[in-house]
Design an enzyme around this catalytic site. Structure first.
Site, short mmCIF file in Angstrom:
data_model
loop_
_atom_site.label_atom_id
_atom_site.label_comp_id
_atom_site.label_asym_id
_atom_site.label_seq_id
_atom_site.Cartn_x
_atom_site.Cartn_y
_atom_site.Cartn_z
N ASP A 11 -22.21 13.66 10.50
CA ASP A 11 -23.21 12.84 10.56
C ASP A 11 -22.91 11.61 11.40
O ASP A 11 -21.80 11.12 11.31
CB ASP A 11 -23.56 12.52 8.99
CG ASP A 11 -25.09 12.02 9.05
OD1 ASP A 11 -25.69 11.86 10.03
OD2 ASP A 11 -25.64 11.72 8.07
N ASP A 105 -29.16 13.93 14.25
CA ASP A 105 -27.92 13.16 13.98
C ASP A 105 -27.08 13.80 13.07
O ASP A 105 -26.05 13.41 12.80
CB ASP A 105 -28.14 11.60 13.67
CG ASP A 105 -28.71 11.46 12.41
OD1 ASP A 105 -29.14 12.54 11.80
OD2 ASP A 105 -29.07 10.44 11.80
N GLU A 106 -27.27 14.85 12.90
CA GLU A 106 -26.18 15.76 11.81
C GLU A 106 -26.12 17.49 12.08
O GLU A 106 -27.06 18.01 12.49
CB GLU A 106 -26.75 15.30 10.32
CG GLU A 106 -27.83 16.03 9.85
CD GLU A 106 -28.18 15.79 8.51
OE1 GLU A 106 -27.17 15.76 7.52
OE2 GLU A 106 -29.30 15.68 7.95
#
Length: 385
Positions: A11, A105-106
């Protein structure tokens, strides 16, 4: 149940802010807030320095200014954040056997079986180092036996951290944590359980399954499994993640471009509504045209992550205009949205289309109550092609 899985959750740390800091290093260590510059907007993201003042994503901008009056506000660019996201995905994808892009974003990585040949923890550290070195963006990871525990491990070690939770210590790791830390546990459920005295995962894990079902239905059993560190959900390969699409075959072949554009508007609105219902966003649009000769032509465009009608309609019409060069009759048009990831809650909250975002929310509320066809833009009315 396979308890010997090796799942890495990676993340980005305050992703939007990190991209801005990479562009302007003077922002390092400052209370940066990404969001609308007007008081009517909301916070899309904020730095850890701003979070110390109580600021968080989705917070009304007016309240954030009051909590952190010296915060540095930046409007932000989903285009830049999307490009950085693709940059990171390409790096990770080149290093692992199985990758799922969970949001902008992960990522989840399944390294099960690979640890016999190459230590999973060592591999995770090397991937993290490579992302930081090649992008200049901070990233954290958690490694454990499933997606839930690895994600919770990441959340506990952020920012800029690494944490491995082996099979034998999963429950001791989870027990002292607040139930709020369980991914997917909503605010209403948190309040309900807290009012019952269930505030820590240790307490929740002791509750009888029948009682959990009686108070929360099927969701109760799902939550109980999470509290016990059980999660068999698979890592879904990035290239196999579902797309959504629709197409329309005309009753009579047509060359009426204006009418076809109206139809495309209606089609995209339906797809965008479906995206938002699933709390997804897309980064790729594909438009297909089938001529009366049965020749199919297709054009694709990568776009900044979004689920807003206006953005998708504009891009779809651009693609159709580029496609339709032949002045011959059209038999069918189709639209497909792909590269889907979770995270509608944070999209375009600071964009030029603040009003558009509010409009989408209002229209969706009406659709959920009266049906998906209960409201449409004037340019997307039903057409009898």
């Amino acid at each position: 149940m396979n308890t010997d899985r090796q799942i890495i959750h990676m993340d980005q740390d305050a992703f939007f802010v990190s991209v801005e800091v990479r562009k302007n290093p003077a922002l390092v260590g400052k209370p940066v807030i990404i969001g609308s510059l007007s008081d009517r907007g909301v916070v899309a993201s904020c730095s850890y320095e701003a979070r110390k003042f109580g600021v968080h994503s989705a917070m009304p901008a007016r309240l954030a200014r009051r909590l952190c009056p010296h915060g540095i506000w930046i409007r932000g660019s989903m285009d830049e954040y999307s490009k950085a996201s693709h940059e990171i995905t390409e790096i990770i994808q080149g290093e692992v056997p199985l990758l799922e892009k969970a949001s902008i974003d992960e990522h989840y990585i399944d390294m099960t079986g690979m640890d016999k040949h190459y230590g999973t923890l060592k591999c995770a550290k090397e991937i993290r180092s490579k992302v930081i070195k090649e992008t200049g963006l901070p990233i954290s990871f958690g490694l454990s036996v499933n997606k839930t525990v690895s994600k919770m491990a990441t959340n506990e070690c952020k920012p800029n951290g690494e944490l491995s939770i082996e099979k034998g210590i999963v429950q001791p790791f989870l027990n002292p944590l607040s139930i709020r830390k369980i991914p997917g546990l909503g605010e209403k459920t948190f309040i309900k359980l807290s009012d019952m005295g269930i505030k820590k995962i240790h307490t929740l894990a002791q509750v009888h399954p029948e009682y959990m079902t009686s108070i929360l239905g099927k969701n109760g059993l799902w939550l109980l499994q999470k509290a016990k560190g059980i999660d068999e959900s698979p890592v879904i390969p990035y290239h196999e993640q579902k797309t959504i699409g629709t197409q329309c075959t005309f009753k009579q072949d047509s060359i009426d471009v204006e009418t076809i554009n109206h139809l495309l508007t209606s089609m995209v609105m339906e797809l965008a509504f479906e995206l938002r219902q699933k709390k997804k966003q897309t980064a790729c649009i594909t438009v297909t045209v089938r001529y009366s000769t049965f020749e199919d032509v297709t054009k694709q465009m990568r776009i900044p992550y979004t689920a807003l009608d206006g953005v998708l309609i504009t891009k779809t019409k651009e693609l159709f205009k580029q496609l339709y060069q032949k002045r011959i009759l059209i038999r069918l048009v189709g639209v497909r949205l792909s590269n889907l990831v979770s995270g509608f809650e944070q999209i375009d909250l600071y964009s030029e289309s603040e009003e558009q975002y509010s409009l989408c929310q209002a229209m969706d509320k009406i659709r959920r109550r009266f049906g998906p066809d209960s409201i449409k833009l004037a340019s997307g009315i039903d057409l009898n092609l």
